[in-house]
Design an enzyme around this catalytic site. Structure first.
Site, PDB file in Angstrom:
ATOM      1  N   THR A 268      -5.161  10.244   7.265  1.00 10.46           N
ATOM      2  CA  THR A 268      -5.854   9.162   6.134  1.00 10.46           C
ATOM      3  C   THR A 268      -7.337   9.561   6.566  1.00 10.46           C
ATOM      4  OG1 THR A 268      -4.290   7.523   7.316  1.00 10.46           O
ATOM      5  CG2 THR A 268      -6.131   6.631   6.735  1.00 10.46           C
TER       6      THR A 268
ATOM      7  N   VAL B 223       3.269  -0.702   3.531  1.00  5.98           N
ATOM      8  CA  VAL B 223       2.218  -0.921   3.540  1.00  5.98           C
ATOM      9  C   VAL B 223       1.795  -0.806   5.297  1.00  5.98           C
ATOM     10  CG1 VAL B 223       0.254  -2.440   4.316  1.00  5.98           C
ATOM     11  CG2 VAL B 223       1.438  -2.738   2.256  1.00  5.98           C
ATOM     12  N   GLY B 224       1.332   0.461   5.964  1.00  4.70           N
ATOM     13  CA  GLY B 224       0.583   0.629   7.000  1.00  4.70           C
ATOM     14  C   GLY B 224      -0.470   0.042   7.868  1.00  4.70           C
ATOM     15  N   ASP B 225      -1.534   0.623   8.760  1.00  9.90           N
ATOM     16  CA  ASP B 225      -2.375  -0.017   9.073  1.00  9.90           C
ATOM     17  C   ASP B 225      -3.204   0.101   8.816  1.00  9.90           C
ATOM     18  OD1 ASP B 225      -2.045   2.610   9.850  1.00  9.90           O
ATOM     19  OD2 ASP B 225      -3.325   2.375  11.279  1.00  9.90           O
TER      20      ASP B 225
ATOM     21  N   GLY C 228       1.113   4.283  11.322  1.00 11.96           N
ATOM     22  CA  GLY C 228       0.860   2.688  11.195  1.00 11.96           C
ATOM     23  C   GLY C 228       1.590   2.131  11.395  1.00 11.96           C
TER      24      GLY C 228
HETATM   25  N1  ASP Z   1      -1.731   5.151   9.567  1.00 14.50           N
HETATM   26  C1  ASP Z   1      -1.975   5.572   7.946  1.00 14.50           C
HETATM   27  C2  ASP Z   1      -0.216   4.402   7.588  1.00 14.50           C
HETATM   28  O1  ASP Z   1       0.338   4.540   8.225  1.00 14.50           O
HETATM   29  C3  ASP Z   1      -1.339   6.840   7.874  1.00 14.50           C
HETATM   30  C4  ASP Z   1      -2.313   7.705   8.353  1.00 14.50           C
HETATM   31  O2  ASP Z   1      -3.033   7.537   9.070  1.00 14.50           O
HETATM   32  O3  ASP Z   1      -1.719   9.532   7.959  1.00 14.50           O
HETATM   33  O4  ASP Z   1      -0.372   4.360   6.854  1.00 14.50           O
END
Ligand code: ASP
Length: 342
Positions: A208, A237-239, A262
């Site tokens: 991300t 859906v992630g964080d 996430g």
């Molecule tokens: N945190 C993001 C997710 O889980 C992925 C990432 O940080 O690369 O969607």
């Protein structure tokens, strides 16, 4: 006459005090481009240089907004837009592929002045999802919009939508094929989706981009944008678009943007937890960040990292992975760009 001279002197004094206060106010920005199994052996010197140059371009663009007196929110979006437009990072162009071979993007932004926040989840046709998250914050009565509804809102705001294949890159497609191959091999042993996904290496789960900033008026802001996790399914859906998990900003404490696995960041409410430790336990951002990333997340396998800034312009960038693409600059520290643990 005497009165006029006195008034002029007074005005000059007030203006110079205001100027001095303004120029002495700290400003700071930190950015990340994902954390994970990022090791020197994976890079040629040229590739490493290209990544570093892009990180530098993004941090300088955000810093320019701040040094010209702009708002932290605008510094955050200026920096993130550059990373979203680059194919190197898992956000905007270069976003990872879903299991169904498309792209679904998530983003969020938060204003430390008033805890206003905006987020979008699962959008497929928005070139710069962070800009739409900001529009949700500023021009809707909601905090989070998802999927087609979010895109309908974007259309109403005058966005031109892009084809989903705008986000394609050959290297991410290769990662998807590898991830699917691994999943299919494991599928022979288990049909449990959770176990299957847990069997994927962490490098399929990270990448991300994000930014945190402090402006001349003492206001904090944070933003995060992502393509999520390679081979994600079922509208996962992630964080990153979740306020408190992947993004948090409050002038009372700090601004945080996270990257990592996430599911852990959601369950441990990572970004808000760090700021709570700062606000209620009087911890520094370095201590609070290290506690949550190192002591809480690492032992349970919650891989990733965060960038943090406070109102004094201090910056902390803890991570528990091999590397994290990161950069920072403040009125008291020069431009810093790094990839590995160094
Ligand atoms: N945190 C993001 C997710 O889980 C992925 C990432 O940080 O690369 O969607």
């Amino acid at each position: 006459m005497k009165n006029n001279i006195l008034l002029t002197c007074l005005l000059t004094l007030v203006t110079s005090v205001a100027w001095a206060t303004e120029t002495n106010s700290p400003i700071a920005i930190a950015i990340h481009g994902g954390a994970g199994t990022i090791e020197k052996s994976h890079f040629t010197p040229e590739k490493e240089q290209q990544y570093k140059a892009k990180l530098q371009e993004a941090v300088e663009a955000g810093y320019k907004v701040l040094s010209e007196g702009g708002e932290s929110l605008d510094a955050v979006t200026a920096a993130i837009n550059i990373l979203e437009d680059s194919p190197f990072f898992n956000a905007g162009k270069g976003a990872v592929y879903t299991y169904d071979e498309g792209h679904e993007l998530d983003a969020s932004i938060m204003d430390g002045r008033n805890r206003q926040a905006g987020a979008v989840a699962g959008v497929k046709h928005i070139k710069n999802p962070i800009n739409l998250a900001k529009d949700v914050m500023q021009h809707s009565v909601h905090v989070m919009l998802s999927g087609r509804g979010a895109e309908e809102f974007a259309r109403k705001r005058g966005y031109s939508l892009v084809e989903n294949n705008y986000f394609d890159t050959p290297s991410r497609y290769q990662s998807l094929l590898e991830a699917k191959k691994r999943l299919q091999q494991k599928e022979a042993a288990t049909k449990d989706y959770r176990a299957l996904h847990q069997s994927l290496d962490v490098e399929y789960k990270v990448g991300t981009v994000g930014a945190v900033a402090l402006d001349q008026n003492g206001n904090l802001a944070a933003g995060t944008s992502t393509g999520g996790m390679t081979a994600k399914r079922f509208g996962r859906v992630g964080d990153s678009p979740i306020i408190g998990a992947g993004t948090f900003a409050d002038n009372q404490s700090c601004a945080v943007s996270a990257t990592g696995h996430g599911e852990f960041f959601i369950r441990y409410n990572v970004a808000a937890d760090i700021c709570a430790r700062v606000q209620y336990q009087g911890k520094s951002i370095a201590e609070a960040g290290q506690e949550v990333i190192g002591t809480v997340l690492k032992p349970i396998g919650g891989t990733g990292g965060v960038i943090i800034v406070d109102r004094q312009g201090n910056i902390a960038m803890p991570f528990n992975t091999k590397g994290m693409y990161r950069a920072s600059k403040s009125s008291s520290s020069p431009t810093f760009v790094a990839i590995y643990r160094e």
